[in-house]
Design an enzyme around this catalytic site. Structure first.
Site, mmCIF file in Angstrom:
data_model
loop_
_atom_site.group_PDB
_atom_site.id
_atom_site.type_symbol
_atom_site.label_atom_id
_atom_site.label_comp_id
_atom_site.label_asym_id
_atom_site.label_seq_id
_atom_site.Cartn_x
_atom_site.Cartn_y
_atom_site.Cartn_z
ATOM 1 N N SER A 175 18.037 -32.435 -2.109
ATOM 2 C CA SER A 175 16.662 -32.106 -2.496
ATOM 3 C C SER A 175 16.454 -30.588 -2.528
ATOM 4 C CB SER A 175 15.683 -32.736 -1.506
ATOM 5 O OG SER A 175 15.912 -34.120 -1.422
HETATM 6 N N1 SAM Z 1 18.735 -35.993 2.457
HETATM 7 C C1 SAM Z 1 19.769 -35.726 1.489
HETATM 8 C C2 SAM Z 1 20.363 -34.356 1.647
HETATM 9 O O1 SAM Z 1 19.960 -33.611 2.548
HETATM 10 O O2 SAM Z 1 21.277 -34.040 0.885
HETATM 11 C C3 SAM Z 1 19.320 -35.971 0.071
HETATM 12 C C4 SAM Z 1 19.097 -37.413 -0.186
HETATM 13 S S1 SAM Z 1 19.257 -37.932 -1.863
HETATM 14 C C5 SAM Z 1 17.830 -37.292 -2.597
HETATM 15 C C6 SAM Z 1 18.941 -39.676 -1.595
HETATM 16 C C7 SAM Z 1 20.090 -40.436 -0.956
HETATM 17 O O3 SAM Z 1 19.608 -41.706 -0.537
HETATM 18 C C8 SAM Z 1 21.235 -40.702 -1.908
HETATM 19 O O4 SAM Z 1 22.427 -40.192 -1.377
HETATM 20 C C9 SAM Z 1 21.268 -42.230 -1.999
HETATM 21 O O5 SAM Z 1 22.561 -42.773 -2.142
HETATM 22 C C10 SAM Z 1 20.656 -42.620 -0.670
HETATM 23 N N2 SAM Z 1 20.088 -43.973 -0.601
HETATM 24 C C11 SAM Z 1 19.412 -44.664 -1.551
HETATM 25 N N3 SAM Z 1 19.046 -45.875 -1.069
HETATM 26 C C12 SAM Z 1 19.512 -45.952 0.215
HETATM 27 C C13 SAM Z 1 19.452 -46.930 1.246
HETATM 28 N N4 SAM Z 1 18.854 -48.119 1.085
HETATM 29 N N5 SAM Z 1 20.039 -46.656 2.435
HETATM 30 C C14 SAM Z 1 20.671 -45.478 2.636
HETATM 31 N N6 SAM Z 1 20.751 -44.508 1.695
HETATM 32 C C15 SAM Z 1 20.179 -44.734 0.510
#
Ligand code: SAM
Length: 220
Positions: free
Chosen positions: A64
């Site tokens: 993000s």
């Molecule tokens: N917080 C992260 C960082 O600091 O880099 C950025 C997060 S990114 C915008 C969203 C993440 O959520 C992705 O890697 C995606 O694979 C994960 N995601 C989506 N659905 C999920 C779920 N049900 N459980 C765990 N992770 C999930």
């Protein structure tokens, strides 16, 4: 850029976030200053690590933008000693920032559904000596993480269609959850506080996140 240039870019990023009003809490500013964001983005994007924009991290996912990380971290109001759950580890950057805030007395559990991302994030956190404060889990974070519940704070860094019930159940009394909720195209950041049996929900910024995929999220 060399190491000193990255340190300068990090300071400039924090100054800009403060000037723009995303960042007010000095503890959050300190945490952002102490995490080398350039190590959490793929080598090809390293020069852009301190620009205020999301960047690709592989598998169609993103780290993000700094302003969003700053705002969500402020809203979460993490204190030393807190138990924090993050859903959506991605690069591990947000988890590293949270680790700085919980200190040695607290702990961060971070869940990622894509194994390769979780493994890369864990390796980064290990290289920074943060694994004593962070546990990386592969799984569906919409189910929360019952073995470590309840949590003082929960942060979801992917876009949910609604607030997943397991996360509400795993929040401590007085606990707080920050989550983007809306359509797949755009969402509102919600700050959910558990007050007795009631939930207080406040709306914050309009945001755009990748979808939260899982049992209490969007279908695969
Ligand atoms: N917080 C992260 C960082 O600091 O880099 C950025 C997060 S990114 C915008 C969203 C993440 O959520 C992705 O890697 C995606 O694979 C994960 N995601 C989506 N659905 C999920 C779920 N049900 N459980 C765990 N992770 C999930």
């Amino acid at each position: 850029m060399d190491l000193e240039e990255y340190v300068r870019a990090r300071k400039l990023m924090v100054e800009r976030l403060m000037a723009a009003g995303y960042l007010r809490n000095p503890r959050v500013a300190e945490a952002l200053l102490s995490v080398p964001r350039e190590l959490f983005v793929p080598e090809a994007y390293r020069q852009l690590a301190y620009d205020d924009r999301p960047l690709p991290i592989g598998e169609g996912q993103t780290i993000s933008a700094p302003s969003i990380v700053a705002r969500m971290t402020e809203l979460l109001d993490v204190r030393e000693g807190h138990k924090v759950l993050e859903v959506g580890t991605g690069s591990g950057y947000q988890a590293a920032v949270l680790a700085m805030l919980v200190g040695d007395a607290g702990h961060v559990w971070t869940i990622e559904r894509i194994r390769s991302l979780a493994e890369a994030a864990e390796a980064r956190l290990r290289s920074l000596g943060l694994l004593r404060r962070v546990t990386v889990i592969v799984g569906d974070g919409t189910l929360g993480y019952p073995p470590a519940a309840p949590f003082d704070r929960i942060i979801v860094t992917a876009a949910a269609p609604s607030i997943p019930q397991p996360l509400v159940e795993q929040l401590s009394p007085g606990g707080r959850l920050v989550i983007p909720v809306g359509s797949k195209e755009e969402q509102t950041l919600l700050v959910v506080t558990k007050e007795g049996n009631e939930l207080r929900v406040e709306r914050d910024l309009e945001v755009i996140f990748v979808p939260l995929i899982g049992k209490y999220g969007w279908p695969e």
